[in-house]
Design an enzyme around this catalytic site. Structure first.
Site, PDB file in Angstrom:
ATOM      1  N   ARG A  46       0.852  -1.198   0.000  1.00 36.42           N
ATOM      2  CA  ARG A  46       0.000   0.000   0.000  1.00 36.42           C
ATOM      3  C   ARG A  46       0.882   1.240   0.000  1.00 36.42           C
ATOM      4  O   ARG A  46       0.630   2.223  -0.683  1.00 36.42           O
ATOM      5  CB  ARG A  46      -0.967   0.004   1.196  1.00 36.42           C
ATOM      6  CG  ARG A  46      -1.703   1.331   1.360  1.00 36.42           C
ATOM      7  CD  ARG A  46      -2.987   1.262   2.190  1.00 36.42           C
ATOM      8  NE  ARG A  46      -2.921   0.347   3.306  1.00 36.42           N
ATOM      9  CZ  ARG A  46      -2.200   0.540   4.417  1.00 36.42           C
ATOM     10  NH1 ARG A  46      -1.485   1.629   4.565  1.00 36.42           N
ATOM     11  NH2 ARG A  46      -2.209  -0.367   5.381  1.00 36.42           N
ATOM     12  N   TYR A  98     -16.765  17.106 -14.984  1.00 32.16           N
ATOM     13  CA  TYR A  98     -17.051  15.662 -15.014  1.00 32.16           C
ATOM     14  C   TYR A  98     -18.093  15.338 -13.928  1.00 32.16           C
ATOM     15  O   TYR A  98     -17.946  15.766 -12.782  1.00 32.16           O
ATOM     16  CB  TYR A  98     -15.754  14.886 -14.769  1.00 32.16           C
ATOM     17  CG  TYR A  98     -15.967  13.407 -14.648  1.00 32.16           C
ATOM     18  CD1 TYR A  98     -16.345  12.647 -15.759  1.00 32.16           C
ATOM     19  CD2 TYR A  98     -15.803  12.755 -13.439  1.00 32.16           C
ATOM     20  CE1 TYR A  98     -16.562  11.286 -15.651  1.00 32.16           C
ATOM     21  CE2 TYR A  98     -16.011  11.386 -13.324  1.00 32.16           C
ATOM     22  CZ  TYR A  98     -16.389  10.660 -14.437  1.00 32.16           C
ATOM     23  OH  TYR A  98     -16.598   9.317 -14.315  1.00 32.16           O
TER      24      TYR A  98
HETATM   25  C1  LIG Z   1     -13.308   9.609 -16.060  1.00 32.72           C
HETATM   26  C2  LIG Z   1     -12.957  10.934 -15.524  1.00 32.72           C
HETATM   27  C3  LIG Z   1     -12.709  11.130 -14.150  1.00 32.72           C
HETATM   28  C4  LIG Z   1     -12.852  10.010 -13.143  1.00 32.72           C
HETATM   29  O1  LIG Z   1     -11.917   9.009 -13.326  1.00 32.72           O
HETATM   30  P1  LIG Z   1     -12.186   7.455 -12.975  1.00 32.72           P
HETATM   31  O2  LIG Z   1     -10.917   6.817 -13.412  1.00 32.72           O
HETATM   32  O3  LIG Z   1     -13.385   7.017 -13.751  1.00 32.72           O
HETATM   33  O4  LIG Z   1     -12.411   7.398 -11.507  1.00 32.72           O
HETATM   34  C5  LIG Z   1     -12.336  12.386 -13.736  1.00 32.72           C
HETATM   35  N1  LIG Z   1     -12.238  13.421 -14.607  1.00 32.72           N
HETATM   36  C6  LIG Z   1     -12.478  13.272 -15.918  1.00 32.72           C
HETATM   37  C7  LIG Z   1     -12.362  14.450 -16.819  1.00 32.72           C
HETATM   38  C8  LIG Z   1     -12.856  12.032 -16.420  1.00 32.72           C
HETATM   39  O5  LIG Z   1     -13.123  11.912 -17.726  1.00 32.72           O
END
Ligand SMILES: *Cc1c(COP(=O)(O)O)cnc(C)c1O
Length: 378
Positions: A46, A98
Site C-alpha cells: 500500500r 465531469y
Molecule cells: C473519467 C474521468 C474522471 C474520473 O476518473 P475514474 O478513473 O473514472 O475514476 C475524472 N475526470 C475526468 C475528466 C474524467 O473523464
C-alpha cells in the site's frame, strides 16, 4: 529527453536482477526485511510497490513534474486531493465538470462541511469573485466535459496564487501530450489514467502530479493512509499503455478534426463543439495553451430524444458506451450517462441538452468513422 522518449523510458531501467527490458509486475503485498529497519525501500505494497513507482515516475516526467502518485481510479486520486482540506474550507470550481467530480464535491465532501462554488468555466473575472477567505482549492477542468470550453490556466492560477490558493487541473481530456498545466502555473495535475494515458479501455486508474513538495508529502500521506492505490497489474498495464501516448494522441487529433469538419457541414447537426475549429469560442486560447486540440468532439443533434436513440443504435464503429480515450471510438449521451447525476435543470442551463452527443474519436481509419456517422445520421 523529449516527450515520446520519456513516455517509453522514464522511471524504467532494465530489471537489475534479470535484465528484463520491461518492468516486472511485482505482484507482492510485502517485502523481506533483513533486520530492524533494514529494507530496500519497500515494506508493504500500500505504501510502495516497484511497478507502481515506475508508473509514478513516468507520469511525473510526462507532466514536467517532480512527483507522481498513482491511484486505483481518477476519483480515488481526487479523494486524496480533497483529503488535504478540513471542515469549513471552500472550493471554487467550474460549472462544466465531469459528473463524478461534481457528485464527489456535492455528496461526499459536502457532508464534511466543505462547500464548492461553481463558476462559468471561461469567465476569468468570476473566479476571483467566487473566492472567499476560506477558499483553499481552485479546481479546473480544461477542456471541459462535455462542452469542450477552455479555461485560461495561467490567468486563473495568477488569481489563485494572489490568494494563496492551490490550483488543481484535471488534465484527463488533453493528456500531457497536448497540455502541461504545471508549466502554466497549476500546482497539482490530476488524471483519470483510465482514459488517454492507458488508452486501451482495459484499466481503471488515476494519477496526481505536482512540483510542490509540501503538497506531495500531504498527498503521499493520504495515498497511504486512505489506501486508494492501484494493484501492480493495473500499474503495469498503464505503464505499457502510456508508451504509445504520443502516436495515439496525434492520430486521435487528426481523426477528431476530420469528424468535426464533417459534422459542421451536416444538415442534421445543430452545433459542433471542438476547440480545433476556428469557429470555437476558445480557439485562440486553445492554440496558445495546448499543443493540439485532442480527440473529443461533442455535437447537438437536430431532432428528438427518440432520434438520438436511433442514431446511437445505428452507429456500428462508434460503440455506445461511457468513458473515453481508448483506441476505439465511442459515443456517449451525457444527459443520461456521464452527467446523469447533475439535476436536469442545472444541466440544461449549462447547455448540456438531451440532444447532445459526445464522441471519443478513436484511432481507426478516419474514412470508416465518417462513413459510420453518414449512415447513422441519415
Ligand atoms: C473519467 C474521468 C474522471 C474520473 O476518473 P475514474 O478513473 O473514472 O475514476 C475524472 N475526470 C475526468 C475528466 C474524467 O473523464
Amino acid at each position: 529527453m523529449k516527450f515520446s522518449t520519456r513516455a517509453i523510458h522514464a522511471g524504467q531501467e532494465p530489471d537489475a536482477a534479470t535484465g528484463a527490458i520491461m518492468t516486472p509486475i511485482f505482484q507482492t503485498s510485502t517485502y523481506a526485511q533483513t533486520g530492524l529497519g533494514g529494507h530496500k525501500g519497500y515494506e508493504y505494497s500500500r505504501t510502495g510497490n516497484p511497478t507502481r513507482t515506475a508508473l509514478e515516475e513516468c507520469l511525473a516526467a510526462l507532466e514536467n513534474g517532480s512527483y507522481g502518485l498513482a491511484f486505483a481510479s481518477g476519483l480515488a486520486g481526487e479523494s486524496a486531493i480533497l483529503s488535504m482540506l478540513k471542515a469549513g474550507d471552500h472550493i471554487v470550481s467550474c460549472d462544466d465538470l465531469y459528473g463524478g467530480t461534481y457528485r464527489l464535491f456535492e455528496r461526499i465532501v459536502g457532508r464534511y462541511n466543505i462547500e464548492t462554488s461553481y463558476v462559468t468555466a471561461s469567465s476569468i473575472a468570476d473566479y476571483e469573485k467566487a473566492i472567499r477567505p476560506n477558499t483553499k482549492l481552485l479546481w479546473l477542468e480544461t477542456p471541459t466535459n462535455p462542452l469542450l470550453r477552455l479555461v485560461d490556466i495561467r490567468a486563473v492560477a495568477e488569481i489563485a496564487h494572489r490568494h494563496q490558493i492551490l490550483v488543481v487541473v484535471d488534465n484527463t481530456f488533453s493528456s500531457p501530450y497536448f497540455q502541461k498545466p504545471l508549466d502554466l502555473g497549476a500546482d497539482i495535475v490530476l488524471h483519470s489514467t483510465t482514459k488517454y494515458i492507458n488508452g486501451h479501455s482495459d484499466v481503471v486508474g488515476g494519477a496526481i502530479i505536482t512540483n510542490n513538495q509540501e503538497a506531495y508529502e500531504a498527498l503521499k500521506f493520504n495515498q497511504n493512509a486512505a489506501g486508494g492505490i492501484p494493484g501492480p497489474f493495473d500499474a503495469w498495464l498503464t505503464l505499457r499503455g502510456v508508451k504509445t501516448l504520443a502516436v495515439r494522441m496525434r492520430q486521435h487529433e487528426e481523426n477528431a478534426l476530420a469528424v468535426a469538419r464533417y459534422l459542421v457541414e451536416h444538415p442534421r447537426v445543430e452545433k459542433v463543439y471542438y476547440p480545433g475549429l476556428p469557429s470555437h469560442p476558445d480557439h485562440e486560447l486553445a492554440k496558445r495553451q495546448m499543443s493540439g486540440f485532442g480527440g473529443m468532439v461533442s455535437f447537438q443533434f437536430k431532432g428528438t430524444l427518440a432520434d438520438v436513440d436511433r442514431v446511437v443504435r445505428r452507429l456500428k464503429i462508434f460503440t455506445f458506451a461511457e468513458s473515453l480515450g481508448g483506441v476505439e471510438s465511442l459515443v456517449c449521451h451525457p444527459a443520461t450517462m456521464t452527467h446523469a447525476s447533475i439535476p436536469q435543470k442545472i444541466r440544461e442551463a449549462r447547455g448540456l441538452t438531451d440532444t447532445l452527443l459526445r464522441l471519443s474519436v478513436g484511432i481507426e481509419d478516419a474514412e470508416d468513422l465518417l462513413a459510420d456517422l453518414e449512415y447513422a445520421l441519415a
